[in-house]
Design a protein around this motif. Structure first.
Motif, PDB file in Angstrom:
ATOM      1  N   GLY A  49      47.176  24.713 -65.290  1.00 48.92           N
ATOM      2  CA  GLY A  49      47.092  23.355 -65.811  1.00 48.92           C
ATOM      3  C   GLY A  49      45.871  22.643 -65.280  1.00 48.92           C
ATOM      4  N   LEU A  50      45.137  21.981 -66.171  1.00 46.89           N
ATOM      5  CA  LEU A  50      43.975  21.180 -65.785  1.00 46.89           C
ATOM      6  C   LEU A  50      44.387  19.714 -65.798  1.00 46.89           C
ATOM      7  CD1 LEU A  50      40.963  20.941 -65.081  1.00 46.89           C
ATOM      8  CD2 LEU A  50      40.505  20.796 -67.545  1.00 46.89           C
ATOM      9  N   LEU A  51      44.566  19.138 -64.610  1.00 46.57           N
ATOM     10  CA  LEU A  51      44.894  17.719 -64.493  1.00 46.57           C
ATOM     11  C   LEU A  51      43.597  16.932 -64.637  1.00 46.57           C
ATOM     12  CD1 LEU A  51      47.021  15.520 -63.858  1.00 46.57           C
ATOM     13  CD2 LEU A  51      46.480  15.843 -61.426  1.00 46.57           C
ATOM     14  N   GLU A  52      43.439  16.268 -65.756  1.00 50.61           N
ATOM     15  CA  GLU A  52      42.180  15.583 -66.045  1.00 50.61           C
ATOM     16  C   GLU A  52      42.132  14.198 -65.416  1.00 50.61           C
ATOM     17  OE1 GLU A  52      41.047  15.750 -70.144  1.00 50.61           O
ATOM     18  OE2 GLU A  52      41.919  17.729 -70.439  1.00 50.61           O
ATOM     19  N   GLU A  53      43.221  13.458 -65.543  1.00 50.00           N
ATOM     20  CA  GLU A  53      43.275  12.093 -65.013  1.00 50.00           C
ATOM     21  C   GLU A  53      44.659  11.824 -64.446  1.00 50.00           C
ATOM     22  OE1 GLU A  53      42.285   9.299 -68.011  1.00 50.00           O
ATOM     23  OE2 GLU A  53      40.289  10.121 -68.397  1.00 50.00           O
ATOM     24  N   GLY A  54      44.730  10.810 -63.564  1.00 47.75           N
ATOM     25  CA  GLY A  54      46.015  10.376 -63.042  1.00 47.75           C
ATOM     26  C   GLY A  54      46.478  11.194 -61.849  1.00 47.75           C
ATOM     27  N   GLU A  55      47.747  11.034 -61.533  1.00 48.20           N
ATOM     28  CA  GLU A  55      48.331  11.654 -60.345  1.00 48.20           C
ATOM     29  C   GLU A  55      49.678  12.265 -60.711  1.00 48.20           C
ATOM     30  OE1 GLU A  55      48.323   9.863 -56.121  1.00 48.20           O
ATOM     31  OE2 GLU A  55      50.308   9.372 -56.919  1.00 48.20           O
ATOM     32  N   ILE A  56      49.983  13.423 -60.136  1.00 50.22           N
ATOM     33  CA  ILE A  56      51.239  14.096 -60.419  1.00 50.22           C
ATOM     34  C   ILE A  56      51.819  14.639 -59.118  1.00 50.22           C
ATOM     35  CG2 ILE A  56      50.212  16.361 -60.885  1.00 50.22           C
ATOM     36  CD1 ILE A  56      52.257  16.622 -63.180  1.00 50.22           C
ATOM     37  N   THR A  57      53.143  14.616 -59.013  1.00 53.60           N
ATOM     38  CA  THR A  57      53.842  15.158 -57.844  1.00 53.60           C
ATOM     39  C   THR A  57      54.785  16.265 -58.317  1.00 53.60           C
ATOM     40  OG1 THR A  57      53.764  13.072 -56.627  1.00 53.60           O
ATOM     41  CG2 THR A  57      55.431  14.669 -55.955  1.00 53.60           C
ATOM     42  N   PHE A  58      54.723  17.389 -57.646  1.00 49.40           N
ATOM     43  CA  PHE A  58      55.597  18.504 -57.988  1.00 49.40           C
ATOM     44  C   PHE A  58      55.794  19.369 -56.750  1.00 49.40           C
ATOM     45  CE2 PHE A  58      51.284  19.683 -58.658  1.00 49.40           C
ATOM     46  CZ  PHE A  58      51.183  21.003 -58.262  1.00 49.40           C
ATOM     47  N   TYR A  59      56.675  20.349 -56.877  1.00 47.34           N
ATOM     48  CA  TYR A  59      57.021  21.207 -55.744  1.00 47.34           C
ATOM     49  C   TYR A  59      56.871  22.666 -56.146  1.00 47.34           C
ATOM     50  CZ  TYR A  59      59.204  16.925 -54.051  1.00 47.34           C
ATOM     51  OH  TYR A  59      59.432  15.626 -53.653  1.00 47.34           O
ATOM     52  N   ILE A  60      56.232  23.442 -55.294  1.00 44.58           N
ATOM     53  CA  ILE A  60      56.214  24.895 -55.407  1.00 44.58           C
ATOM     54  C   ILE A  60      56.980  25.404 -54.199  1.00 44.58           C
ATOM     55  CG2 ILE A  60      54.815  26.996 -55.388  1.00 44.58           C
ATOM     56  CD1 ILE A  60      52.618  25.469 -56.797  1.00 44.58           C
ATOM     57  N   ASP A  61      58.146  26.001 -54.449  1.00 46.27           N
ATOM     58  CA  ASP A  61      59.089  26.344 -53.399  1.00 46.27           C
ATOM     59  C   ASP A  61      59.419  25.074 -52.615  1.00 46.27           C
ATOM     60  OD1 ASP A  61      59.346  29.011 -54.126  1.00 46.27           O
ATOM     61  OD2 ASP A  61      57.564  29.582 -53.035  1.00 46.27           O
ATOM     62  N   LEU A  62      59.221  25.041 -51.319  1.00 50.99           N
ATOM     63  CA  LEU A  62      59.574  23.847 -50.540  1.00 50.99           C
ATOM     64  C   LEU A  62      58.376  22.957 -50.242  1.00 50.99           C
ATOM     65  CD1 LEU A  62      62.036  25.471 -47.985  1.00 50.99           C
ATOM     66  CD2 LEU A  62      62.607  24.069 -49.969  1.00 50.99           C
ATOM     67  N   TRP A  83      59.485  19.400 -60.881  1.00 47.67           N
ATOM     68  CA  TRP A  83      58.528  18.353 -61.243  1.00 47.67           C
ATOM     69  C   TRP A  83      59.126  16.970 -61.004  1.00 47.67           C
ATOM     70  CZ3 TRP A  83      53.689  19.838 -62.858  1.00 47.67           C
ATOM     71  CH2 TRP A  83      53.555  21.180 -63.213  1.00 47.67           C
ATOM     72  N   ASP A  84      58.297  16.066 -60.508  1.00 48.96           N
ATOM     73  CA  ASP A  84      58.698  14.666 -60.374  1.00 48.96           C
ATOM     74  C   ASP A  84      58.448  14.002 -61.721  1.00 48.96           C
ATOM     75  OD1 ASP A  84      59.014  11.988 -59.908  1.00 48.96           O
ATOM     76  OD2 ASP A  84      57.877  11.943 -58.047  1.00 48.96           O
ATOM     77  N   LYS A  85      59.537  13.712 -62.436  1.00 51.31           N
ATOM     78  CA  LYS A  85      59.409  13.179 -63.788  1.00 51.31           C
ATOM     79  C   LYS A  85      59.249  11.662 -63.843  1.00 51.31           C
ATOM     80  CE  LYS A  85      61.777  16.926 -66.135  1.00 51.31           C
ATOM     81  NZ  LYS A  85      62.645  17.248 -67.282  1.00 51.31           N
ATOM     82  N   THR A  86      59.197  11.028 -62.683  1.00 50.69           N
ATOM     83  CA  THR A  86      59.092   9.569 -62.674  1.00 50.69           C
ATOM     84  C   THR A  86      57.666   9.101 -62.920  1.00 50.69           C
ATOM     85  OG1 THR A  86      58.747   9.491 -60.266  1.00 50.69           O
ATOM     86  CG2 THR A  86      61.020   9.415 -61.073  1.00 50.69           C
ATOM     87  N   ARG A  87      56.698   9.996 -62.745  1.00 51.49           N
ATOM     88  CA  ARG A  87      55.290   9.612 -62.916  1.00 51.49           C
ATOM     89  C   ARG A  87      54.848   9.899 -64.349  1.00 51.49           C
ATOM     90  NH1 ARG A  87      52.613   8.855 -57.993  1.00 51.49           N
ATOM     91  NH2 ARG A  87      53.858   9.444 -56.176  1.00 51.49           N
ATOM     92  N   ARG A  88      54.189   8.946 -64.962  1.00 50.31           N
ATOM     93  CA  ARG A  88      53.750   9.117 -66.346  1.00 50.31           C
ATOM     94  C   ARG A  88      52.257   8.857 -66.532  1.00 50.31           C
ATOM     95  NH1 ARG A  88      57.531  12.041 -69.018  1.00 50.31           N
ATOM     96  NH2 ARG A  88      59.603  11.310 -68.483  1.00 50.31           N
ATOM     97  N   THR A  89      51.566   8.542 -65.467  1.00 53.40           N
ATOM     98  CA  THR A  89      50.159   8.150 -65.581  1.00 53.40           C
ATOM     99  C   THR A  89      49.244   9.330 -65.301  1.00 53.40           C
ATOM    100  OG1 THR A  89      50.176   7.430 -63.268  1.00 53.40           O
ATOM    101  CG2 THR A  89      50.653   5.766 -64.948  1.00 53.40           C
ATOM    102  N   TYR A  90      49.296  10.336 -66.173  1.00 55.66           N
ATOM    103  CA  TYR A  90      48.424  11.477 -65.989  1.00 55.66           C
ATOM    104  C   TYR A  90      48.180  12.152 -67.336  1.00 55.66           C
ATOM    105  CZ  TYR A  90      52.963  13.753 -66.063  1.00 55.66           C
ATOM    106  OH  TYR A  90      54.217  14.147 -66.410  1.00 55.66           O
ATOM    107  N   GLU A  91      47.093  12.899 -67.389  1.00 52.17           N
ATOM    108  CA  GLU A  91      46.779  13.705 -68.561  1.00 52.17           C
ATOM    109  C   GLU A  91      46.506  15.122 -68.088  1.00 52.17           C
ATOM    110  OE1 GLU A  91      43.710  12.159 -71.004  1.00 52.17           O
ATOM    111  OE2 GLU A  91      44.575  10.145 -71.123  1.00 52.17           O
ATOM    112  N   MET A  92      47.210  16.102 -68.685  1.00 49.32           N
ATOM    113  CA  MET A  92      47.044  17.480 -68.252  1.00 49.32           C
ATOM    114  C   MET A  92      47.111  18.421 -69.440  1.00 49.32           C
ATOM    115  SD  MET A  92      48.797  19.478 -65.047  1.00 49.32           S
ATOM    116  CE  MET A  92      50.463  19.665 -65.659  1.00 49.32           C
TER     117      MET A  92
END
Length: 287
Positions: A49-62, A83-92
């Motif tokens: 995934g190419l995160l172009e703009e914004g911020e995203i929070t997620f977890y890989i294992d712990l 995935w943290d689904k509460t964040r919506r300010t990103y483009e990927m």
């Protein structure tokens, strides 16, 4: 989205009908996390995934990642994702692909397997400078241009681009490492071992013996590197594995007890509740 233990390309294909989907890959120009499970899951595909703009929070294992664009995200089939689904300010922009999509090129170079061994974390998250970002954006642009193409060779074009991306991600990993701080080699080996063996072994002593170190030293290193004791890391990983299994409604709690090598269902239930605050039955009911 209930009852999901493994996320598969086949299931996602029904959700991503509006996008370019083939038997062994799905190209997603705009990410929509509503399609993904709310609970932890494993996948039978790789993702870039190419995160172009914004911020995203997620977890890989712990491991938690909070990353700002531009950044590149790679996840393999061995890791548990959430995935943290509460964040919506990103483009990927994302492409998901089966291991055999790369066919002979993967067999010849073994890129994905080598990369997974390097990361030991089931994926890689790397911030990009402008030049690196433009390079990845150009590669995704080629994929976008060949989506639903009448060119009979378009699949081969996309395969070549994905292969190039994998090599670029591997290069960036060697150059930068993961977005999180570099971990002590012992901590990486411990985390990898726990991921492999936590279903059978839950004692710090076992992992200390496996890694040929004293339990006290192992705990000191893990605590300093992760903020959790070695015992807490093991407990969290066991609970994570249990949650994955509990999402499969075809497995009884008794069967899960056996898979996780607990002596009986009561012992498993007490362990799960102690470290997750709810019983296995309640967790399954709330899915």
């Amino acid at each position: 989205m209930k009852n999901i233990k493994w996320e598969t390309l086949d299931r996602l294909r029904t959700s991503f009908e509006e996008f370019e989907t083939q038997e062994r890959y799905i190209y997603i120009p705009v990410i929509n996390l509503a399609y993904y499970p709310a609970e932890p899951y494993r996948s039978n595909y790789y993702g870039i995934g190419l995160l172009e703009e914004g911020e995203i929070t997620f977890y890989i294992d712990l491991t938690e990642y909070t990353i700002q664009g531009p950044a590149i995200i790679f996840a393999d089939t061995t890791s548990i994702k959430r995935w943290d689904k509460t964040r919506r300010t990103y483009e990927m922009t994302t492409i998901l692909f089966a291991e055999d999509f790369l066919q002979d090129k993967l067999v010849e170079n073994n890129v994905l397997a080598s990369f997974s061994d390097l990361s030991s974390l089931g994926g890689c998250v790397t911030q990009l400078n402008q030049e690196e970002f433009e390079s990845f954006r150009a590669m995704f642009k080629v994929i976008d241009l060949h989506s639903n193409s009448s060119n009979s060779y378009y699949t081969e074009v996309i395969r070549g681009i994905v292969y190039s991306m994998v090599n670029e991600v591997a290069h960036l990993y060697e150059k930068y490492g993961n977005a999180t701080k570099s971990l002590h080699k012992l901590a990486l080996r411990f985390r990898e071992a726990v991921g492999k063996y936590c279903k059978e072994h839950r004692s710090v002593q076992y992992y200390a013996d496996y890694l040929h170190v004293h339990p006290k030293y192992l705990s000191q290193v893990i605590s300093a590197e992760t903020g959790l004791t070695a015992s807490e890391w093991i407990q969290n990983q066991v609970v994570l594995e249990a949650k994955i299994l509990l999402q499969d409604q075809t497995l009884s709690i008794g069967a899960i007890t056996e898979i996780l090598h607990f002596s009986d269902q009561s012992t498993f239930g007490k362990y799960f509740k102690k470290y997750s605050s709810i019983t296995p039955s309640t967790y399954r009911h709330n899915l």
